[in-house]
Each structure stands twice: as C-alpha cells, then as structure tokens.
Write a protein that holds these residues in place. Structure first.
Motif, PDB file in Angstrom:
ATOM      1  N   UNK A  92       0.846  -1.200   0.000  1.00 40.43           N
ATOM      2  CA  UNK A  92       0.000   0.000   0.000  1.00 40.43           C
ATOM      3  C   UNK A  92       0.880   1.249   0.000  1.00 40.43           C
ATOM      4  N   UNK A  93       0.529   2.218  -0.873  1.00 39.24           N
ATOM      5  CA  UNK A  93       1.213   3.514  -0.908  1.00 39.24           C
ATOM      6  C   UNK A  93       0.184   4.598  -1.215  1.00 39.24           C
ATOM      7  N   UNK A  94       0.323   5.723  -0.530  1.00 38.58           N
ATOM      8  CA  UNK A  94      -0.524   6.880  -0.859  1.00 38.58           C
ATOM      9  C   UNK A  94      -0.239   7.296  -2.295  1.00 38.58           C
ATOM     10  N   UNK A 143      -7.291   6.551   2.719  1.00 38.22           N
ATOM     11  CA  UNK A 143      -6.160   6.500   3.640  1.00 38.22           C
ATOM     12  C   UNK A 143      -6.695   6.500   5.069  1.00 38.22           C
ATOM     13  N   UNK A 144      -6.277   5.545   5.899  1.00 39.24           N
ATOM     14  CA  UNK A 144      -6.832   5.467   7.246  1.00 39.24           C
ATOM     15  C   UNK A 144      -6.439   6.645   8.151  1.00 39.24           C
ATOM     16  N   UNK A 151      -5.806   9.049  -0.525  1.00 42.42           N
ATOM     17  CA  UNK A 151      -6.161   7.809  -1.209  1.00 42.42           C
ATOM     18  C   UNK A 151      -4.892   6.989  -1.366  1.00 42.42           C
ATOM     19  N   UNK A 152      -5.007   5.707  -1.105  1.00 42.78           N
ATOM     20  CA  UNK A 152      -3.877   4.795  -1.268  1.00 42.78           C
ATOM     21  C   UNK A 152      -4.158   3.833  -2.403  1.00 42.78           C
ATOM     22  N   UNK A 159       3.595  19.649   1.512  1.00 41.55           N
ATOM     23  CA  UNK A 159       3.077  18.312   1.255  1.00 41.55           C
ATOM     24  C   UNK A 159       1.611  18.369   0.859  1.00 41.55           C
ATOM     25  N   UNK A 160       1.252  17.582  -0.135  1.00 41.78           N
ATOM     26  CA  UNK A 160      -0.130  17.521  -0.592  1.00 41.78           C
ATOM     27  C   UNK A 160      -0.774  16.270  -0.054  1.00 41.78           C
ATOM     28  N   UNK A 161      -2.052  16.323   0.077  1.00 41.64           N
ATOM     29  CA  UNK A 161      -2.785  15.119   0.476  1.00 41.64           C
ATOM     30  C   UNK A 161      -3.790  14.792  -0.609  1.00 41.64           C
ATOM     31  N   UNK A 162      -3.619  13.620  -1.159  1.00 35.49           N
ATOM     32  CA  UNK A 162      -4.544  13.145  -2.193  1.00 35.49           C
ATOM     33  C   UNK A 162      -4.810  11.683  -1.975  1.00 35.49           C
TER      34      UNK A 162
END
Length: 169
Positions: free
Chosen positions: A57-59, A92-93, A99-100, A166-169
């Motif tokens: 698993x990877x973001x 993503x938990x 999203x992973x 850092x971005x979160x997607x």
C-alpha cells in the motif's frame, strides 16, 4: 542578458547518447512488457513500488513522486490497473482526504510472472553492456541530476524553486 554557453562536442555527445539511449531502451522495455504481460512500463513500475511497500500500500501522492509522474498520469495508470483487478484504491486510514493504491493478489501474481522477463531484458540491454565502472558513473551521475532537480537547485537564469508543501490526495 547572459550569453549562452553552447555545448562542446563531448557535452553534445553525452546529451545525444542519453536521449537516444533512453528512448531506445524504453521502447524495447515497453515492447517486452506489453508482449509478455500486457503491462506498460509505467504500470509495471507501479506494481513494483506497491510490492515493495509495507502491506502493498502507498498513498497516491507518494507513488506519483516515486515514479516522477504527474498525479493525473498516475491516476490514469492506476485506473487501468484497477480495471484489470491488479490494484485497488482505498481511503487513507490516517487522512480522510488521502487515497492509497493497494496491490491485489492478482497484481502480485502478474508482477511475479512479468518480473523475470523484464529483469532479463534490463540486464541484456543495459547492465551487461556496461562495465562496473560505467554502471557506477551512470548511477552516480544521473542520481545527482535527479537529486538536484528534485531539490530545486538553482539553474542558470532562474531563481531557486521553493519546495511546495506536502499535498494530500
């Protein structure tokens, strides 16, 4: 305005060798992977990165960065892998916006089948062609190029790039 420092003959030889060598190598690898497994080179690399990650698993943002790929380009490739049942996407938990990508059993099996032919091709076309000294120089030289670009090192005529948050997607 600064005057252009043109490439000398040895610099031009190196530049042209890089361009033609990579284009030919990538074309052959792409052809081998498509014929043997139906995967593109990028799709194969996605599976490799997922297989090496904890729990497969990877973001998505981390995956795009590791592949030096745009988010949209990666999204397209992951969508294709997802449609084939090789990868799935999950929330993503630790971040509701994240999203992973997750490797499926079918994806791991596909990678296990594709890897021997791919490695043999890389070995035949690159590794076994170069001396150990040439391999070290290639890895060191291109590694330094990548490091400087990723760190936003100043370039002639340009201000240093600032790192994006850092971005979160």
């Amino acid at each position: 305005m600064d005057e252009t420092t043109w490439l000398n003959s040895e610099e031009m030889r190196a530049w042209q060798a890089l361009l033609s060598g990579w284009a030919l190598l990538d074309r052959e690898i792409e052809h081998q992977l498509k014929n043997d497994s139906g995967l593109s080179h990028t799709q194969y690399e996605v599976l490799v990165r997922l297989a090496a990650a904890p729990e497969g698993r990877i973001r998505m943002t981390e995956l795009a960065d590791s592949l030096v790929n745009s988010k949209s380009g990666l999204t397209y490739q992951v969508s294709r892998l997802e449609a084939a049942g090789l990868v799935r996407r999950e929330a993503c938990p630790t971040d509701v916006r994240g999203v992973s990508a997750v490797l499926t059993d079918k994806g791991r099996h596909t990678l296990d089948k594709a890897a021997p032919g791919h490695v043999a091709q890389v070995r035949e076309l690159l590794i076994d062609v170069l001396t150990p000294t040439q391999l070290t120089a290639l890895a060191d030289g291109l590694g330094e190029v990548a490091r400087r670009i990723q760190e936003g090192a100043p370039r002639a005529g340009r201000a240093p790039r600032t790192r994006r948050p850092e971005r979160t997607v």
